[in-house]
Design a protein around this motif. Structure first.
Motif, PDB file in Angstrom:
ATOM      1  N   ARG A  66       0.826  -1.207   0.000  1.00  0.00           N
ATOM      2  CA  ARG A  66       0.000   0.000   0.000  1.00  0.00           C
ATOM      3  C   ARG A  66       0.862   1.260   0.000  1.00  0.00           C
ATOM      4  O   ARG A  66       0.640   2.185  -0.793  1.00  0.00           O
ATOM      5  N   GLN A 104       2.754   1.831  -3.351  1.00  0.00           N
ATOM      6  CA  GLN A 104       1.913   2.352  -4.426  1.00  0.00           C
ATOM      7  C   GLN A 104       1.519   3.804  -4.177  1.00  0.00           C
ATOM      8  O   GLN A 104       1.360   4.552  -5.123  1.00  0.00           O
ATOM      9  N   TYR A 110       0.824  -0.579 -12.404  1.00  0.00           N
ATOM     10  CA  TYR A 110       0.134   0.691 -12.568  1.00  0.00           C
ATOM     11  C   TYR A 110      -0.592   0.694 -13.900  1.00  0.00           C
ATOM     12  O   TYR A 110      -0.167   0.058 -14.861  1.00  0.00           O
ATOM     13  N   LEU A 160      -1.818   5.296 -12.508  1.00  0.00           N
ATOM     14  CA  LEU A 160      -2.538   5.059 -11.256  1.00  0.00           C
ATOM     15  C   LEU A 160      -2.330   3.624 -10.797  1.00  0.00           C
ATOM     16  O   LEU A 160      -2.287   2.710 -11.617  1.00  0.00           O
ATOM     17  N   ASN A 166      -6.519  -0.275  -5.644  1.00  0.00           N
ATOM     18  CA  ASN A 166      -7.088   0.919  -5.021  1.00  0.00           C
ATOM     19  C   ASN A 166      -7.074   0.800  -3.507  1.00  0.00           C
ATOM     20  O   ASN A 166      -6.845   1.774  -2.802  1.00  0.00           O
ATOM     21  N   ASN A 167      -7.350  -0.397  -3.017  1.00  0.00           N
ATOM     22  CA  ASN A 167      -7.401  -0.624  -1.577  1.00  0.00           C
ATOM     23  C   ASN A 167      -7.005  -2.063  -1.298  1.00  0.00           C
ATOM     24  O   ASN A 167      -7.481  -2.971  -1.968  1.00  0.00           O
TER      25      ASN A 167
END
Length: 132
Positions: free
Chosen positions: A15, A18, A67, A71, A75-76
């Motif tokens: 996490r 990223q 990525y 991005l 995301n989580n």
């Protein structure tokens, strides 16, 4: 150095890497972490991972983060079952993550697998984390 929750540490490193747009993150290796990383790779959340041995004879994982258009793909990523509070679920009650857009990683008697694979095999287990 000993960790209270090595799986939670692994997820936090991914996490944090990223969030800072790192290409690679490194962490101490274990067989259970390797099984979780294999699921993440198979489901397309990370590019690849390799097992490296440092000069102090310590074994580490080097994870290539993925990525899309700059991005992060993940995301989580959130730990569900923790050392102080384990979370077990039967095959019928394994939760769907974001209506099937995400995955839950489940440790079953048949190995570490996604929530969809566990439902298909009709086997429950410990819900390790959820990823979307």
């Amino acid at each position: 150095m000993s960790f209270t929750d090595p799986i939670g540490d692994m997820l936090a490193r991914i996490r944090n890497g990223q969030m800072r747009s790192h290409v690679k993150v490194e962490m101490p290796a274990s067989s259970f972490k390797g099984k979780i990383l294999e699921v993440l790779k198979r489901e397309g959340f990370i590019l690849n991972y390799t097992l490296n041995q440092t000069d102090e004879k310590k074994i580490k994982f080097s994870i290539d983060l993925k990525y899309n258009s700059g991005l992060p793909v993940i995301n989580n990523i959130e730990r569900i079952s923790k050392p102080g509070r384990r979370f077990y679920s039967s095959a019928q009650s394994i939760p769907k993550i974001k209506n099937g857009l995400g995955i839950a990683i489940v440790s079953t008697s048949k190995g570490v697998m996604t929530d969809a694979e566990a439902r298909k095999a009709k086997v429950g287990g410990e819900i390790i984390c959820k990823v979307f």
